[in-house]
Design an enzyme around this catalytic site. Structure first.
Site, PDB file in Angstrom:
ATOM      1  N   LYS A 151     -45.514 -40.123  31.059  1.00 30.01           N
ATOM      2  CA  LYS A 151     -45.042 -38.750  30.899  1.00 30.01           C
ATOM      3  C   LYS A 151     -46.169 -37.822  31.338  1.00 30.01           C
ATOM      4  O   LYS A 151     -47.335 -38.048  30.970  1.00 30.01           O
ATOM      5  CB  LYS A 151     -44.703 -38.481  29.430  1.00 30.01           C
ATOM      6  CG  LYS A 151     -43.516 -39.286  28.908  1.00 30.01           C
ATOM      7  CD  LYS A 151     -42.198 -38.712  29.381  1.00 30.01           C
ATOM      8  CE  LYS A 151     -41.025 -39.396  28.695  1.00 30.01           C
ATOM      9  NZ  LYS A 151     -39.736 -38.882  29.176  1.00 30.01           N
ATOM     10  N   LYS A 251     -28.505 -42.892  32.086  1.00 29.00           N
ATOM     11  CA  LYS A 251     -28.426 -43.043  30.625  1.00 29.00           C
ATOM     12  C   LYS A 251     -26.974 -42.798  30.222  1.00 29.00           C
ATOM     13  O   LYS A 251     -26.418 -41.742  30.564  1.00 29.00           O
ATOM     14  CB  LYS A 251     -29.318 -42.006  29.932  1.00 29.00           C
ATOM     15  CG  LYS A 251     -30.796 -42.128  30.257  1.00 29.00           C
ATOM     16  CD  LYS A 251     -31.578 -40.985  29.641  1.00 29.00           C
ATOM     17  CE  LYS A 251     -33.046 -41.082  30.011  1.00 29.00           C
ATOM     18  NZ  LYS A 251     -33.807 -39.896  29.586  1.00 29.00           N
TER      19      LYS A 251
HETATM   20 MG    MG Z   1     -36.782 -38.889  32.057  1.00 24.08          MG
END
Ligand code: MG
Length: 359
Positions: A151, A251
């Site tokens: 991240k 997702k």
């Molecule tokens: Mg992502």
């Protein structure tokens, strides 16, 4: 669901995951589905309480008591309600789990999976220091993870990448920006990402920046992977047409459930685009659903599949899925009850519940 340590991204730090579980029952069988937006509307306009209310007030009253033969049929029943993919996924994934039990076919086979051994990657949120990150990456490499995802955010990007690439020149890695950059004001940083031999740059720009992503992809050699921007197969069709990305993170929650996720998988396959399954730090229910999806043939980049033991203080399912020493999840050994919830554990952490019964 409290986390072992806060999960830090460009959206801030989350110390707990807020999830919506839907239990459907039919003909004496029950099954669970899950959608895991975040507590606040940061990742998407939906959030835990909105998904709960959308399911309770609108979606479930249209499903309960009806014959629902297919996932497409279910989506048609709730098509009058705009958007709200996480809420639709909470209900739709429960339908798939129920269908799996009724048919006696494991979910991974039911969705069209062909690879029962799913390869998993390792992810790192924003850490306290670069040294801490390097130590953790080293452990992941020793464990044999096939790729690492970092991240990043403004102030935790170029310096971090220089250190990581310097320490691990051959590591397969990519970064996830969670929409934290702007094409104009952050151009220097975005251009610099191209120097680090990244497998992809995930969601560099805002979720409604499909045109800007297309412009950025033109200017960068590194593939852009979209996540937050793709909330439906239609969004993905637009991204394909515009050239907004060369990879896609799928997702089930974000795209309205498994049926749409399968559709996007197929579209990515037809387009020859890299596709893989992402995660929202779901409970064992959602992890089992994501793992089944990840067994589909065109999901070739290692998935984000996190067994509860990795992030959560405790899981709520009876037999949580585990990652083997080979960094793979083996679906062929799992039984149909993989995602069955232990009520006592759920009750201990549930903050609201509702029952929608046949009138
Ligand atoms: Mg992502």
């Amino acid at each position: 669901m409290p986390l072992i340590e806060p999960w830090r991204t460009a959206y801030g730090a989350d110390s707990a995951v807020h999830s919506i579980l839907v239990r459907l029952s039919s003909s004496g069988t029950h099954a669970w589905g899950e959608a895991c937006p975040l507590f606040a509307p940061t990742y998407s306009p939906e959030y835990a309480a909105s998904v709960y209310e959308t399911c309770r007030q609108f979606l479930l009253p249209r499903i309960v008591g009806r014959e629902v033969e297919t996932a497409d049929g279910l989506l048609e029943h709730v098509a009058i309600f705009k958007g709200n993919p996480f809420a639709k996924a909470a209900v739709e994934t429960a339908w798939w789990m129920l269908e799996s039990k009724h048919k006696g076919v494991p979910l991974w086979r039911l969705v069209g999976g062909t690879q029962p051994e799913v390869s998993c990657g390792e992810d790192f949120g924003i850490q306290d220091s670069i040294d801490q990150l390097l130590c953790r990456i080293e452990r992941a490499i020793e464990r044999g993870y096939p790729r690492v995802k970092l991240k990043v955010m403004r102030g935790w990007d170029i310096e971090v990448l220089q250190a990581v690439r310097g320490a691990f020149p051959k590591l397969t890695m990519h970064i996830d920006c969670n929409g934290g950059y702007d094409l104009r004001s952050d151009w220097t940083t975005l251009a610099a990402f191209d120097r680090f031999d990244l497998a992809m740059i995930e969601q560099p720009l805002a979720s409604d920046d499909l045109l800007e992503h297309a412009e950025l992809q033109q200017r960068l050699a590194t593939p852009i992977c979209l996540d937050e921007s793709i909330k439906s197969p239609k969004d993905f069709a637009a991204a394909l047409k515009l050239g907004s990305c060369r990879a896609i993170n799928v997702k089930p929650g974000r795209v309205g459930g498994l049926r749409n996720a399968i559709r996007i998988h197929d579209m990515a396959g037809d387009a020859g685009m890299v596709a893989w399954v992402g995660s929202m730090l779901e409970s064992g229910v959602g992890v089992a659903i994501c793992a089944a999806l990840a067994s589909m043939p065109h999901f070739t980049y290692p998935a984000d599949l996190f067994p509860a033991s990795k992030f959560h203080l405790h899981d709520i399912v009876r037999s949580p899925l585990e990652i083997g020493t080979d960094c793979r999840v083996n679906l062929s050994r799992l039984d149909l009850d993989i995602a069955d919830v232990v009520y006592e554990r759920l009750k201990a952490i549930a903050v609201a519940n509702a029952i929608i019964a046949v009138r």
